[in-house]
Scaffold this motif. Structure first.
Motif, PDB file in Angstrom:
ATOM      1  N   UNK A  30       0.420  -1.268   0.176  1.00 38.16           N
ATOM      2  CA  UNK A  30       0.023  -0.274  -0.237  1.00 38.16           C
ATOM      3  C   UNK A  30       1.160   1.269   0.008  1.00 38.16           C
ATOM      4  N   UNK A  31       2.074   1.564   1.138  1.00 37.80           N
ATOM      5  CA  UNK A  31       3.395   2.046   0.899  1.00 37.80           C
ATOM      6  C   UNK A  31       4.258   1.990  -0.287  1.00 37.80           C
ATOM      7  N   UNK A  32       5.508   3.357  -0.133  1.00 38.97           N
ATOM      8  CA  UNK A  32       6.364   2.756  -1.136  1.00 38.97           C
ATOM      9  C   UNK A  32       7.262   3.654  -0.590  1.00 38.97           C
ATOM     10  N   UNK A  33       7.921   3.298   0.910  1.00 41.77           N
ATOM     11  CA  UNK A  33       8.789   4.990   1.233  1.00 41.77           C
ATOM     12  C   UNK A  33      10.657   5.335   0.373  1.00 41.77           C
ATOM     13  N   UNK A  34      10.473   6.189   1.142  1.00 37.32           N
ATOM     14  CA  UNK A  34      12.466   6.373   0.460  1.00 37.32           C
ATOM     15  C   UNK A  34      12.387   8.101   1.015  1.00 37.32           C
ATOM     16  N   UNK A  35      13.559   7.310   1.700  1.00 40.62           N
ATOM     17  CA  UNK A  35      14.077   8.971   1.632  1.00 40.62           C
ATOM     18  C   UNK A  35      14.071  10.633   0.597  1.00 40.62           C
ATOM     19  N   UNK A  36      14.317  11.204   0.808  1.00 41.67           N
ATOM     20  CA  UNK A  36      14.500  12.563  -0.469  1.00 41.67           C
ATOM     21  C   UNK A  36      14.566  13.376  -0.131  1.00 41.67           C
ATOM     22  N   UNK A  37      14.982  14.482  -0.820  1.00 41.63           N
ATOM     23  CA  UNK A  37      15.549  15.578  -0.439  1.00 41.63           C
ATOM     24  C   UNK A  37      14.644  16.975  -0.315  1.00 41.63           C
ATOM     25  N   UNK A  38      13.932  17.392   0.655  1.00 41.20           N
ATOM     26  CA  UNK A  38      12.887  18.303   0.044  1.00 41.20           C
ATOM     27  C   UNK A  38      13.273  19.674  -0.780  1.00 41.20           C
ATOM     28  N   UNK A  39      12.419  20.359  -1.568  1.00 43.92           N
ATOM     29  CA  UNK A  39      13.084  21.016  -2.390  1.00 43.92           C
ATOM     30  C   UNK A  39      13.629  22.698  -1.980  1.00 43.92           C
ATOM     31  N   UNK A  40      13.424  23.053  -0.556  1.00 48.87           N
ATOM     32  CA  UNK A  40      14.625  23.907  -0.481  1.00 48.87           C
ATOM     33  C   UNK A  40      16.687  22.993   0.318  1.00 48.87           C
ATOM     34  N   UNK A  43      20.925  19.455   1.385  1.00 46.03           N
ATOM     35  CA  UNK A  43      21.568  18.140   2.193  1.00 46.03           C
ATOM     36  C   UNK A  43      21.012  17.824   3.257  1.00 46.03           C
ATOM     37  N   UNK A  44      19.689  18.061   3.020  1.00 40.76           N
ATOM     38  CA  UNK A  44      18.541  17.145   4.099  1.00 40.76           C
ATOM     39  C   UNK A  44      18.363  16.340   3.316  1.00 40.76           C
ATOM     40  N   UNK A  81      29.275   6.869   8.091  1.00 40.58           N
ATOM     41  CA  UNK A  81      28.979   7.317   6.926  1.00 40.58           C
ATOM     42  C   UNK A  81      29.533   7.433   5.556  1.00 40.58           C
ATOM     43  N   UNK A  82      30.997   8.118   6.300  1.00 36.26           N
ATOM     44  CA  UNK A  82      31.662   8.188   5.450  1.00 36.26           C
ATOM     45  C   UNK A  82      32.346   7.446   4.058  1.00 36.26           C
ATOM     46  N   UNK A  83      31.714   6.083   5.228  1.00 32.92           N
ATOM     47  CA  UNK A  83      31.794   4.217   4.387  1.00 32.92           C
ATOM     48  C   UNK A  83      31.086   4.584   2.933  1.00 32.92           C
ATOM     49  N   UNK A  84      29.523   4.124   3.540  1.00 33.80           N
ATOM     50  CA  UNK A  84      28.165   4.475   2.979  1.00 33.80           C
ATOM     51  C   UNK A  84      28.269   5.188   2.148  1.00 33.80           C
ATOM     52  N   UNK A  85      29.347   6.608   1.910  1.00 35.38           N
ATOM     53  CA  UNK A  85      28.853   7.905   0.841  1.00 35.38           C
ATOM     54  C   UNK A  85      27.755   8.480   1.839  1.00 35.38           C
ATOM     55  N   UNK A  86      27.484   8.715   2.892  1.00 36.10           N
ATOM     56  CA  UNK A  86      26.301   9.443   3.310  1.00 36.10           C
ATOM     57  C   UNK A  86      26.499  10.982   3.310  1.00 36.10           C
ATOM     58  N   UNK A  87      26.648  11.643   3.321  1.00 36.67           N
ATOM     59  CA  UNK A  87      26.371  13.280   3.465  1.00 36.67           C
ATOM     60  C   UNK A  87      25.689  14.157   3.662  1.00 36.67           C
ATOM     61  N   UNK A  88      24.596  13.324   3.658  1.00 35.36           N
ATOM     62  CA  UNK A  88      23.263  14.897   4.106  1.00 35.36           C
ATOM     63  C   UNK A  88      22.983  14.482   5.744  1.00 35.36           C
ATOM     64  N   UNK A  89      22.246  15.852   5.950  1.00 36.93           N
ATOM     65  CA  UNK A  89      21.876  15.841   7.729  1.00 36.93           C
ATOM     66  C   UNK A  89      20.205  14.870   7.099  1.00 36.93           C
ATOM     67  N   UNK A 104      10.783   2.909  11.740  1.00 37.39           N
ATOM     68  CA  UNK A 104      11.627   2.577  12.195  1.00 37.39           C
ATOM     69  C   UNK A 104      13.020   3.676  11.686  1.00 37.39           C
ATOM     70  N   UNK A 105      13.883   4.654  12.453  1.00 43.03           N
ATOM     71  CA  UNK A 105      14.548   5.561  11.599  1.00 43.03           C
ATOM     72  C   UNK A 105      15.822   6.045  12.107  1.00 43.03           C
ATOM     73  N   UNK A 106      17.266   6.645  11.571  1.00 38.94           N
ATOM     74  CA  UNK A 106      17.651   6.951  12.981  1.00 38.94           C
ATOM     75  C   UNK A 106      17.890   8.351  11.928  1.00 38.94           C
ATOM     76  N   UNK A 107      18.311   9.409  13.260  1.00 41.85           N
ATOM     77  CA  UNK A 107      17.917  11.316  12.506  1.00 41.85           C
ATOM     78  C   UNK A 107      18.710  11.668  13.410  1.00 41.85           C
ATOM     79  N   UNK A 108      19.971  12.536  13.809  1.00 41.03           N
ATOM     80  CA  UNK A 108      21.137  12.833  14.634  1.00 41.03           C
ATOM     81  C   UNK A 108      21.576  11.829  15.343  1.00 41.03           C
TER      82      UNK A 108
END
Length: 654
Positions: A30-40, A43-44, A81-89, A104-108
């Motif tokens: 029913x749901x497809x979820x993903x991470x994406x940058x908001x328009x503004x 880097x997040x 994060x460096x090894x995963x090439x993750x540079x976004x907040x 479940x998710x991680x933030x900060x």
């Protein structure tokens, strides 16, 4: 037509459009979820959801509303994060419960639990703490994560945290993949649940055998010195134990997985009643799949692979649902093919499911078939394929648009989410039902009048593809980007944009880096060639670099240089080379070999002496310095410096 600038490439909104990543299908779909940058904020990352019944996109979690702690990232988190090439907040990673009701998710560094029906997120870990490696248990009754090098379990029904290990120290960690596993083996998991949620298999890593090295980082106003336990080639690795924990009783048993103390823990996967452990020898010429019962007793070796050069690790051991049968990829035939192993405890003969092309990654298995990403006709394109277990050799291509596809397949195999791009179209995502002709756009990303790339669309330089022949007759693919108003009667300066290292492929029908568009708009011809030794090809294509780096690769790049020199529209007095990392090494080696034929080079972060690089990567290709001293000497830049005639810009340590 607007001028494309460096500043615009790296400012908001992103010129390639809002491109989702980390796509997951929840529960029944029913749901497809993903991470994406908001328009503004490029880097997040925020959490978005596509509701299939209504075809509506909703931002599920705005990471700016969560609040943050004042404590910074731990060293382990920074490194991971460096090894995963993750540079976004924002939101760094997420996991979905098996029934699709919660995420479940991680933030900060904090762990949150998001309820789809309630549309609310709740923090579950203490303030002033940072977690990594968050995931659900198979039935969704627990969340597990690592804090301070120890494993924790959060029981969802009781809303209570339990610490599972207690011996973490400066050199000991539990549930984490060690540096070599993350950086070079691309194994980021350090623990695994059994289906009944009774047992947890986890890695205990002791890095104390590795000596401390110092590295230097330069910034505009300072020099930083950092100490790190770095496993240099020929030296000791971390000690890795594999423990089997009874979660209820919190008792552990040490699995005897190694044949030799130098063996690598390559991969772990769990079947219905078996633990599959991939064991790679230190010389990387042997790989064994060992099976263990859930009581820890060994059940034998199910697969054994050998190579006279090296064995490429893969993530394609996939147990069939509720089964100990599994699929597996092997290069024993000369290219990566897919095999089905039935009843491995009785040493059943494997069934070869594919006979041509290359299987890059298995993305889903059902009781009846396997779905994989790879290529059948040309390595410059990537597609989704399926093969039924009762029809081996009959491979169905499920994506038809020319380009580069990646896919997430619904667990029953009835539909999939396709992430697609080409040299003329930026990445887009849609939901496809094979054979029905129906699809739903999740992120269409057409470059229309409202797209961020619209002002630059008319001058977009669509690359061309071509082929050359290496000295041994093998096919080399190249990609050529010409200035937008190309005139074959003019003469243009040219840049060879090189990587050239193993395991990487650059010449693909995918949305090209916009920095190359910037160079083309500045009047340069940009040439890219995948030399022998680079990835996504046959074993014979990779093998020429064995025991010496920078020889076959440079020969092929010089062949590309000769091809450029033969074109009437290339100014042969103004050809340069540019590369980063292995490409920086290649830049230096190409400059040394080409003499005055290359006017200049830009070498970013090159490896100049392979004795200073790490164990798993370097020994895969060069063996150890003790066993192959001549190969190391011939592969070092210092012995070739006298040949450099062009101007050199060296960028390092930034």
């Amino acid at each position: 037509m607007s001028d494309l600038t460096v500043e615009r490439i790296f400012s908001d909104p992103p010129l390639s459009g809002a491109v989702p990543g980390s796509v997951a299908i929840l529960g029944s779909g029913e749901w497809i979820v993903y991470l994406a940058n908001p328009p503004d904020a490029r880097e997040r990352l925020d959490l978005y959801g596509y509701h299939a019944p209504s075809a509506a996109v909703r931002r599920l979690v705005d990471s700016t509303t969560l609040g943050t702690d004042d404590i910074g990232m731990t060293d382990e988190e920074k490194a991971q994060r460096e090894r995963r090439r993750q540079f976004s907040s924002g939101i760094s990673t997420f996991a979905a419960a098996s029934d699709g009701s919660r995420i479940a998710f991680l933030a900060g560094g904090a762990a949150y639990l998001y309820d789809i029906a309630r549309n609310e997120a709740q923090r579950i870990t203490p303030r002033d703490s940072r977690q990594t490696d968050l995931r659900f248990s198979p039935a969704g009754r627990n969340l597990t994560y690592v804090r301070g090098g120890n494993l924790y379990r959060y029981a969802l029904d009781a809303a209570r945290e339990h610490q599972l290990t207690f011996d973490a120290s400066e050199t000991v960690s539990n549930g984490l993949a060690e540096f070599i596993a993350q950086e070079e083996m691309h194994r980021f998991d350090g623990y695994w649940w059994t289906p009944d949620e009774r047992h947890l298999v986890y890695a205990r890593v002791d890095a104390s055998p590795i000596p401390i090295a110092r590295r230097y980082e330069f910034s505009a106003g300072s020099l930083g010195v950092f100490e790190q336990r770095y496993p240099a080639t020929g030296g000791p690795n971390a000690r890795v134990e594999l423990h089997l924990m009874d979660v209820g009783e919190q008792t552990s048993r040490n699995l005897q997985w190694q044949d030799d103390p130098e063996d690598y823990l390559a991969r772990v996967a769990i079947g219905r009643s078996r633990i599959g452990v991939q064991v790679q020898s230190r010389d990387q010429q042997r790989l064994r799949l060992k099976l263990f019962a859930f009581d820890g007793n060994p059940c034998g070796v199910a697969v054994e692979e050998h190579s006279r050069t090296w064995i490429n690790l893969h993530d394609n051991l996939r147990f069939l649902p509720d089964s100990d049968d599994f699929v597996w990829t092997s290069e024993r035939s000369g290219n990566t093919r897919l095999y089905l192993y039935r009843d491995p405890a009785r040493n059943g003969a494997p069934v070869e499911l594919t006979a041509k092309g290359r299987v890059a990654r298995v993305v889903q298995v059902t009781p009846a078939e396997a779905f994989f990403i790879g290529w059948q006709e040309t390595p410059t394109e990537q597609h989704l394929y399926a093969v039924r277990f009762d029809r081996p050799g009959v491979v169905r291509q499920l994506t038809d648009t020319s380009g580069w596809h990646d896919a997430t397949v619904e667990p029953r195999g009835q539909w999939f989410v396709d992430r697609f791009a080409s040299v003329s179209a930026p990445p887009a995502i849609r939901r496809i039902v094979p054979g029905s002709g129906s699809s739903q756009w999740i992120a269409r990303n057409d470059v229309d009048a409202n797209h961020p790339y619209a002002p630059y669309r008319d001058a977009h330089a669509t690359p061309r593809f071509g082929e050359l022949r290496a000295a041994d007759g093998q096919t080399l693919h190249y990609r050529l980007t010409l200035p937008p108003s190309f005139d074959e009667h003019r003469r243009y300066p040219a840049i060879i944009h090189v990587y050239g290292g193993p395991g990487v492929q650059r010449v693909v029908n995918d949305w090209p880096p916009l920095t190359l568009q910037l160079l083309a708009r500045s009047g340069y011809v940009v040439f890219e060639l995948d030399n022998r030794g680079s990835g996504n090809r046959e074993t014979k294509f990779e093998a020429p670099i064995h025991l010496q780096l920078g020889r076959a690769e440079v020969e092929d790049q010089l062949l590309g240089l000769a091809h450029l020199e033969s074109q009437a529209w290339v100014d042969t007095s103004r050809i340069a080379v540019f590369g980063h990392s292995y490409g920086g090494f290649m830049t230096l080696m190409c400059l040394a070999a080409a003499g005055t034929r290359l006017r200049a080079g830009v070498s970013v972060a090159p490896v100049t002496d392979w004795r200073l690089y790490d164990t798993h990567y370097t020994e895969r290709y060069l063996s150890t310095p003790e066993r192959n001293p001549d190969g190391y000497a011939r592969s070092a830049v210092a012995g070739h410096l006298d040949g450099i005639r062009g101007r050199l810009l060296l960028i390092h340590g930034m």
